[in-house]
Motif scaffolding. Structure first.
Motif, PDB file in Angstrom:
ATOM      1  N   ASP A 453       0.808  -1.222   0.000  1.00 61.34           N
ATOM      2  CA  ASP A 453       0.000   0.000   0.000  1.00 61.34           C
ATOM      3  C   ASP A 453       0.844   1.276   0.000  1.00 61.34           C
ATOM      4  N   HIS A 454       1.961   1.253   0.716  1.00 62.00           N
ATOM      5  CA  HIS A 454       2.695   2.496   0.944  1.00 62.00           C
ATOM      6  C   HIS A 454       4.143   2.493   0.447  1.00 62.00           C
ATOM      7  N   GLY A 455       4.612   1.362  -0.039  1.00 62.06           N
ATOM      8  CA  GLY A 455       5.987   1.301  -0.485  1.00 62.06           C
ATOM      9  C   GLY A 455       6.928   0.975   0.659  1.00 62.06           C
ATOM     10  N   PRO A 456       8.227   0.944   0.405  1.00 63.88           N
ATOM     11  CA  PRO A 456       9.205   0.537   1.424  1.00 63.88           C
ATOM     12  C   PRO A 456       9.420   1.599   2.506  1.00 63.88           C
ATOM     13  N   VAL A 457       9.752   1.121   3.718  1.00 65.38           N
ATOM     14  CA  VAL A 457      10.143   2.012   4.816  1.00 65.38           C
ATOM     15  C   VAL A 457      11.422   1.452   5.424  1.00 65.38           C
ATOM     16  N   ASP A 458      12.103   2.261   6.264  1.00 71.21           N
ATOM     17  CA  ASP A 458      13.345   1.765   6.849  1.00 71.21           C
ATOM     18  C   ASP A 458      13.054   0.872   8.065  1.00 71.21           C
ATOM     19  N   TYR A 459      14.116   0.333   8.651  1.00 74.79           N
ATOM     20  CA  TYR A 459      13.966  -0.644   9.735  1.00 74.79           C
ATOM     21  C   TYR A 459      13.223  -0.046  10.930  1.00 74.79           C
TER      22      TYR A 459
END
Length: 474
Positions: A453-459
């Motif tokens: 839904d929102h694409g990649p995010v960091d750890y």
């Protein structure tokens, strides 16, 4: 199509060992001839990969003749008169003249060795396969007019079609397959016999029928082959869902029924296959069969709306189920069943993109749902446009061009081909302090949905999202 006068030149393409084999048998006092498909293919200007020979020598005699000449031999077909062997890189099969018949119930061949080449040829399936080239004299033996039928692009049987198909009903499937592979037509008496005897195909194992269907679908002219199956009634027994399409009218293509539309989609899908180095090397059975079956859910979902229009809601889902069922009955392997059914299920997903547009989330889901079938889905979706309205066709093509460009852009930004949650299973367990179990799978699914839904995010962001979701679950 080459003529008899071209034969000396065409023979230069055969392995040198073919003439050597003829000399060996002649010196031993036996007849031998190149027979069947390899002879037919000579006149079509190609060398068959399978080199089959027939002889009046019995299997034991054949083994003696090639002893010391062949590099290796196999006699697994010895009971039926066949000895296979290799000379260098070339492989051969030599079979004793036969005059066999078939048990009408068990379909087990009853072998009777013959003494004359002409008797052997009459038991073959079609006249174009009932030609032989005597060795080493290179005399063409064509007692049943195979060369004339080949010139006329006609499928005819050496004996009467009724006798031939009674001996082996699978020959009816082979006749349809030849229209696909060679672009030939059924002789009128052959087509009539196929119509009269179509039910006899039920004597044949599903596996053998399946193999003929595959060969028909991947032929050079698949539309002709499928149409021959439907026209003769064979499809009523082996692909009834395709026959049923003749009864339906497609609301998007009122100028033609769903059956003709499906044949055109099959033809167009084959045209969109890539070369051997491309993403969908031709011929691709999965793509082609999905193209043929993509609308088989329409008969079961047809509904007449108050406006007078005809709708086929959810025909993609119903079609996928029907496709799975048919392929299972035909004993297809599980992977092929899964792939074809998935393409049928997804073939409508694109429609509406050009009007409403998709979010990045919808594009990600399209790619994720297609998985390794994406390149095939691209081609199936493009093939499904058969409208004569040029403006509509151009609009759909432009919209799909745009979708493919967006997929490529996201792929470059987000490694779209391998969409995974931003945390793996081990990280999920460490952050939540849990052991392997169903909760890990639920957490993984939550993170995957967020990624789509929102694409990649960091750890750190992913960990915070996970903890928030976990607190709500607790």
């Amino acid at each position: 199509m080459h003529e008899l006068t071209d034969l000396p030149r065409l023979l230069t393409g055969l392995p040198k060992a073919v003439l050597e084999l003829g000399e060996l048998f002649s010196a031993a006092g036996f007849e031998i001839a190149l027979v069947g498909g390899p002879v037919r293919d000579l006149f079509l200007g190609r060398i068959s990969p399978d080199l089959d020979f027939t002889t009046n020598a019995r299997p034991d005699d054949t083994l003696k003749v090639i002893e010391g000449w062949a590099d290796a031999t196999w006699d697994v077909g010895r009971e039926f008169g066949t000895i296979a062997f290799r000379r260098g890189k070339d492989q051969f099969e030599v079979t004793t003249y036969r005059a066999d018949a078939y048990d009408g119930d068990s379909r087990k061949p009853i072998v009777a060795f013959g003494d004359r080449l002409e008797e052997d040829l009459i038991r073959r399936d079609f006249t174009m396969n009932a030609m032989a080239l005597r060795l080493p004299s290179l005399e063409l033996v064509d007692p049943y007019g195979g060369l004339d039928d080949l010139r006329a692009s006609r499928v005819m049987t050496p004996s009467t079609p009724v006798v031939s198909f009674t001996d082996d009903p699978l020959r009816m499937m082979r006749a349809a397959r030849f229209t696909s592979q060679l672009g030939v037509e059924l002789a009128p008496e052959v087509e009539q016999a196929m119509k009269d005897m179509a039910g006899e195909i039920n004597r044949i194992s599903r596996e053998r029928v399946r193999d003929e269907i595959i060969k028909t679908i991947i032929g050079a002219y698949p539309r002709a082959g499928v149409d021959a199956l439907v026209r003769t009634g064979l499809a009523d027994h082996v692909l009834p869902e395709v026959s049923a399409l003749q009864l339906e009218t497609d609301e998007h293509h009122r100028h033609k029924d769903v059956y003709q539309h499906s044949l055109q989609v099959l033809e167009q899908a084959a045209d969109l296959e890539s070369d051997a180095d491309g993403p969908v090397p031709a011929p691709d059975f999965v793509l082609r069969f999905a193209a043929l079956m993509h609308d088989v859910g329409k008969p079961a979902t047809r509904k007449f709306e108050p406006s007078g229009a005809v709708s086929f809601r959810h025909h993609d889902m119903v079609g996928a189920k029907l496709t799975k069922k048919r392929m299972r009955e035909l004993r297809f392997d599980n992977e092929s069943i899964k792939d074809v059914a998935r393409l049928v299920e997804l073939h409508m997903r694109f429609y509406g993109y050009g009007d409403a547009g998709w979010t990045d989330s919808a594009v990600r889901r399209y790619v994720n749902d297609a998985g390794p079938l994406l390149e095939r889905l691209h081609r199936l979706t493009r093939s499904d446009v058969t409208t004569r309205n040029r403006r509509k066709a151009e609009r759909l093509a432009f919209a799909y061009d745009d979708l493919e460009q967006r997929i490529q852009t996201l792929r470059e930004q987000e490694e779209l081909d391998a969409v995974r949650p931003d945390l793996d299973g081990q990280q999920i367990m460490e952050i939540l302090g849990i052991k392997p179990g169903p909760e890990v799978g639920k957490a993984y699914k939550f993170l995957l949905e967020h990624r789509l839904d929102h694409g990649p995010v960091d750890y750190d962001q992913a960990a915070a999202l996970l903890k928030e979701w976990w607190s709500q679950q607790s």
